[in-house]
Motif scaffolding. Structure first.
Motif, PDB file in Angstrom:
ATOM      1  N   SER A  93      -2.212  -0.589  -1.659  1.00 56.80           N
ATOM      2  CA  SER A  93      -1.326  -0.368  -0.513  1.00 56.80           C
ATOM      3  C   SER A  93       0.143  -0.647  -0.875  1.00 56.80           C
ATOM      4  O   SER A  93       1.047   0.039  -0.381  1.00 56.80           O
ATOM      5  N   THR A  94       0.401  -1.641  -1.759  1.00 54.23           N
ATOM      6  CA  THR A  94       1.782  -1.951  -2.159  1.00 54.23           C
ATOM      7  C   THR A  94       2.395  -0.792  -2.923  1.00 54.23           C
ATOM      8  O   THR A  94       3.572  -0.458  -2.733  1.00 54.23           O
ATOM      9  N   GLU A 126       3.207   1.974  -0.489  1.00 55.99           N
ATOM     10  CA  GLU A 126       4.403   1.630   0.274  1.00 55.99           C
ATOM     11  C   GLU A 126       5.653   1.802  -0.586  1.00 55.99           C
ATOM     12  O   GLU A 126       6.697   2.254  -0.104  1.00 55.99           O
ATOM     13  N   GLN A 170      -4.515   2.828   6.033  1.00 53.60           N
ATOM     14  CA  GLN A 170      -5.097   1.537   6.378  1.00 53.60           C
ATOM     15  C   GLN A 170      -4.043   0.432   6.456  1.00 53.60           C
ATOM     16  O   GLN A 170      -4.271  -0.596   7.102  1.00 53.60           O
ATOM     17  N   ASP A 171      -2.916   0.616   5.789  1.00 56.74           N
ATOM     18  CA  ASP A 171      -1.889  -0.426   5.763  1.00 56.74           C
ATOM     19  C   ASP A 171      -0.868  -0.179   6.869  1.00 56.74           C
ATOM     20  O   ASP A 171      -0.349   0.938   7.024  1.00 56.74           O
ATOM     21  N   CYS A 174       2.646   0.893   5.591  1.00 52.31           N
ATOM     22  CA  CYS A 174       2.728   2.305   5.209  1.00 52.31           C
ATOM     23  C   CYS A 174       2.824   3.195   6.441  1.00 52.31           C
ATOM     24  O   CYS A 174       3.591   4.173   6.453  1.00 52.31           O
TER      25      CYS A 174
END
Length: 862
Positions: free
Chosen positions: A795-796, A799, A841-842, A845
């Motif tokens: 996820s990082t 992003e 999911q994040d 984001c």
């Protein structure tokens, strides 16, 4: 080895069949293992046969035979003169290669008992055939141009390598090193032998064919020794009667200057103690004729060489004592005065009536005029008078005194006189007695040259017992040791402080009877001229003088202190002191910053906190940012290369943070005053206490572009836009070179590093500025690079990809942004953003994608 032949025992080396056949023909027919020394002799026919046979053999076979003779025959008990006949037939090149091979194996402890037995014979071969070449038949060379390449590329490197591997071999075998094998002695005997061979061949009509080759050997040998730092050995050989022109083989001015300085300084090692009044006569009789003969042919080559020679004589260290400085300045002035080269670099007429320098109305000045003018321009500068060591100023003053005695035609209108008067005035204003005396002496000599010697008189000079007493006293206490000069300066400062009451509150109180009497006289005198100049005592003290390690003054001092070994007693103090003062020194932008910035940055990147220093990471990162801002091109390249080097993740993230903060300072977004706060924030991100991507801040940067588009604009000077392409494409190029390296990009650490890389590149694009032409190109390339990571499982990283898209779009105009939106290679950017904003999911984001979509919609509607 051929085991079928009983004469060939198992040996340490393997030899070719041609070599063994020759050995069978050379050796006596009986078994060599049963030979007695009385039977092991060669007759003249056998020696002649060996010479004829080896003369037609290949160089490889000659090398094998020489190796066999050196390594095997001594253990058979054969007499040495028989072995030497074979070595002579093998030739010089094969002999040197075999000697180096055996010595190298012995130094590596790779040998057997027979090879160890051969070591004394190898030593004797080196001593008799290399260092006594004039008596060895191995050196009978035929004049051949192809041989020059062999001498330059094979013979001389092999000869110069011998003392190093010979000392290693003696150490490995626990044998004392022979006195002739010490490097300085070896080089000296080598030069002496080569020059003796050349002299004998030139005197012998039968050997004229080899004189050219020996001439080439001698001069190439001198050139190699000077280049390797043995110029003092060459100077000693030339002084002791080796009549050879040493300058023919030296091709660079740097090596000529090294040898020239060594030749001029060599008489200092043999000069006896001579009085102040007799030293000129002694030099004129014993040294000047020799130095003129040897050095003038070099000084007359170019004006630049003569000027560089003068700078080395006047400003090089160690400073030395008074007698050394008198000799150097007197010798330099005499040699330069005899130079037959004018201002334009052309040689003067050798038949001229006088060789004295001219400063008057001559159309073409000599090189002596130029070097004296250079010395005077330095001598009259205020910075030189106030900041340079007194002992070094004294040397320049001695040179000017000797030069003024040689110059003629000096007029009051010449620039030289004006500079001298300015220098004298500055020295007379000095508070140091030694500097004032220097100015007085120059003033008296100048007045005598101008015809006004009776009108210039200084009573302060009459108080000294002799003309040079004060100077000699200073120089003898400061034998070229900088630490002693610092001690003297501190002692003088303490004395002045005691008398003027400007004492440090923490300084040790010292008193004497004389001080008490002087103080009583001061109290009794109510009419002091300096009463109004008393400065109130300052109670503030940073206690810098109590530190274990003094504050560094130059950047080179910082580099040396950071490189202090851990075992050093002051390692902790030196590291802390350097890190605390490095940033201040860099911000002052000293003249050596471009030279020292790169090694300093490399040292800081590799530095570890082994002493638990307080705020170590914060100070190190702040120093790295300061260096990168000061030297953006060179230090930036070093930081980028270090990110992709074999190091820890913490160090890679440190490099990325350095680039981010340096880019923000260069573009004007942040100031050096805000650096400490931003550095602490970056360190939290590096340590994992904060996310690499902070969604709120990154979105605000992009969203604010349209929000403040028509508001008040702040004028900033952007110094980063010209550097941005270098850093951006440097990061991109290194990524492409290491993209298959799983140790870099694998796992969670790899995703974190890649996220940091995308964020850093986003900062580079944004800091480049939207008004710079290349920024749009950087933005397009960043979008294309980041687009490949949009579907990452981390996820990082997803992003960070959205941050790269937002930053790139923020610097584009509306037309370019519409082209990016409609670009088919991006596979419908609006649809991708819509999908992420709904189903990712994040939360970060989703929020980022929503804001980017809304901003794109505003641009389209606008």
């Amino acid at each position: 080895t051929d085991q079928s032949n009983p004469n060939h025992r198992p040996s340490f080396y393997s030899y070719s069949k041609e070599c063994l056949d020759l050995v069978d023909q050379i050796l006596p027919e009986q078994d060599t293992q049963s030979l007695s020394p009385s039977d092991s002799t060669f007759d003249s026919d056998t020696t002649n046969y060996v010479t004829r046979t080896l003369g037609s053999a290949s160089s490889f076979v000659k090398y094998d035979v020489a190796l066999y003779v050196l390594a095997e025959l001594p253990s058979f008990g054969l007499q040495e003169h028989a072995n030497e006949d074979i070595l002579v037939a093998c030739g010089l090149e094969a002999l040197l290669e075999a000697v180096n091979r055996i010595l190298s194996d012995l130094s590596k402890k790779c040998y057997d008992g027979d090879l160890a037995t051969a070591f004394p014979f190898v030593l004797n071969v080196v001593r008799c055939h290399v260092l006594r070449a004039e008596t060895s038949n191995v050196w009978k060379l035929e004049n051949d141009t192809k041989k020059e390449v062999t001498i330059q590329d094979v013979v001389i490197p092999q000869i110069l390598r011998i003392p190093i591997i010979l000392s290693n071999a003696c150490h490995a075998m626990k044998i004392q090193l022979p006195s002739w094998a010490v490097r300085e002695v070896y080089y000296y005997r080598l030069i002496r032998s080569g020059c003796k061979m050349l002299k004998d061949s030139m005197n012998n009509l039968n050997e004229c064919s080899s004189s050219n080759l020996l001439h080439f050997y001698a001069h190439t040998l001198i050139c190699r020794l000077v280049a390797s730092g043995a110029s003092q050995v060459v100077a000693r050989a030339l002084w002791e009667g080796q009549e050879v022109n040493a300058w023919d083989g030296i091709s660079t001015d740097r090596d000529r200057l090294k040898l020239l300085n060594a030749i001029v300084r060599h008489p200092l090692s043999i000069m006896p103690s001579v009085g102040k009044k007799e030293y000129k006569t002694y030099c004129d009789k014993n040294f000047i004729p020799y130095l003129s003969k040897v050095c003038l042919s070099c000084l007359n080559r170019s004006q630049n060489l003569a000027r560089r020679f003068t700078l080395d004589i006047l400003f090089s260290r160690p400073i030395g004592n008074v007698s050394d400085n008198r000799y150097l300045t007197y010798t330099a002035s005499q040699l330069l005065n005899k130079c037959q080269i004018d201002e334009d670099g052309e040689s003067s007429d050798s038949d001229s009536e006088s060789t004295d320098g001219r400063i008057g109305d001559e159309p073409a000045r000599t090189v002596f005029d130029l070097v004296v003018g250079d010395a005077v321009k330095t001598w009259c500068q205020r910075h030189f008078v106030q900041k340079t060591l007194v002992a070094l100023q004294e040397r320049v003053t001695l040179f000017l005194r000797e030069a003024l005695l040689l110059l003629t035609g000096i007029t009051t209108s010449s620039s030289l006189v004006q500079d001298l008067v300015r220098g004298v005035s500055l020295r007379l204003e000095s508070s140091q007695n030694q500097i004032r005396v220097q100015g007085m002496k120059i003033a008296q000599i100048l007045a005598e040259k101008m015809g006004n010697g009776d009108d210039v008189h200084f009573s302060e000079l009459d108080e000294s017992s002799s003309e040079d007493e004060d100077t000699e006293h200073i120089q003898e206490r400061n034998q070229g040791d900088e630490e002693s000069l610092v001690v003297e300066k501190e002692a003088f400062s303490r004395k002045v402080c005691r008398k003027s009451q400007y004492c440090d509150p923490d300084a040790e109180y010292l008193s004497s009877d004389e001080d008490s009497e002087a103080k009583q006289e001061v109290e009794d005198d109510d009419t002091l001229a300096w009463e109004d100049e008393i400065i109130p005592l300052s109670l503030e003290d940073d206690e810098e003088d109590l530190c274990e390690t003094p504050k560094p003054v130059y950047l080179r001092d910082c580099l040396a202190m950071l490189q202090t070994p851990e075992s050093h007693s002051e390692a902790i103090s030196r590291q802390e002191t350097t890190l605390r003062h490095l940033k201040t020194l860099v911000e002052a932008k000293p003249h050596d910053l471009p030279d020292v910035a790169v090694p300093l940055a490399q040292q800081l990147l590799r530095l570890e906190d082994k002493f638990a220093m307080e705020k170590f990471d914060e100070i190190r990162l702040s120093s790295l940012i300061c260096l990168t801002v000061a030297e953006s091109h060179s230090v930036g390249d070093v930081v980028i290369s270090d990110i992709f080097d074999d190091c820890s993740l913490h160090r890679r993230m440190l490099g990325l943070s350095t680039l981010e903060q340096a880019a923000q300072e260069l573009c004007g977004k942040t100031t050096p005053q805000q650096r400490n706060m931003l550095v602490r924030d970056q360190l939290q991100k590096i340590a994992g206490k904060k996310d690499v991507v902070k969604t709120g801040n990154e979105v605000t940067r992009f969203w604010g572009r349209l929000k403040h588009q028509h508001g008040e604009k702040k004028i900033l000077v952007n110094k980063f836009n010209v550097i941005a392409p270098r850093w951006f494409y440097g990061l991109l190029r290194n990524f492409m070179e290491h993209k298959v390296n799983t140790s870099l990009w694998g796992g969670a650490n790899g995703a974190r590093l890649l996220s940091g890389l995308l964020v850093t590149m986003s900062w580079l694009v944004e800091c480049s500025g939207s008004n710079f032409p290349s920024t749009w190109l950087l933005a397009k390339d960043l979008i294309e690079f980041a687009w490949a990571f949009r579907t990452s499982e981390d996820s990082t990283l997803r992003e960070a990809t959205l941050v790269a898209l937002a930053s790139s779009m923020s610097v584009m105009d509306e037309s370019t942004l519409l082209q990016i939106i409609n670009d088919t290679s991006l596979q419908s950017l609006p649809e991708f953003l819509s999908l992420v904003s709904r189903s990712d999911q994040d939360e970060g984001c989703r929020k980022m994608a929503q804001i980017i979509s809304q901003t794109i919609l505003q641009v389209i509607n606008y």
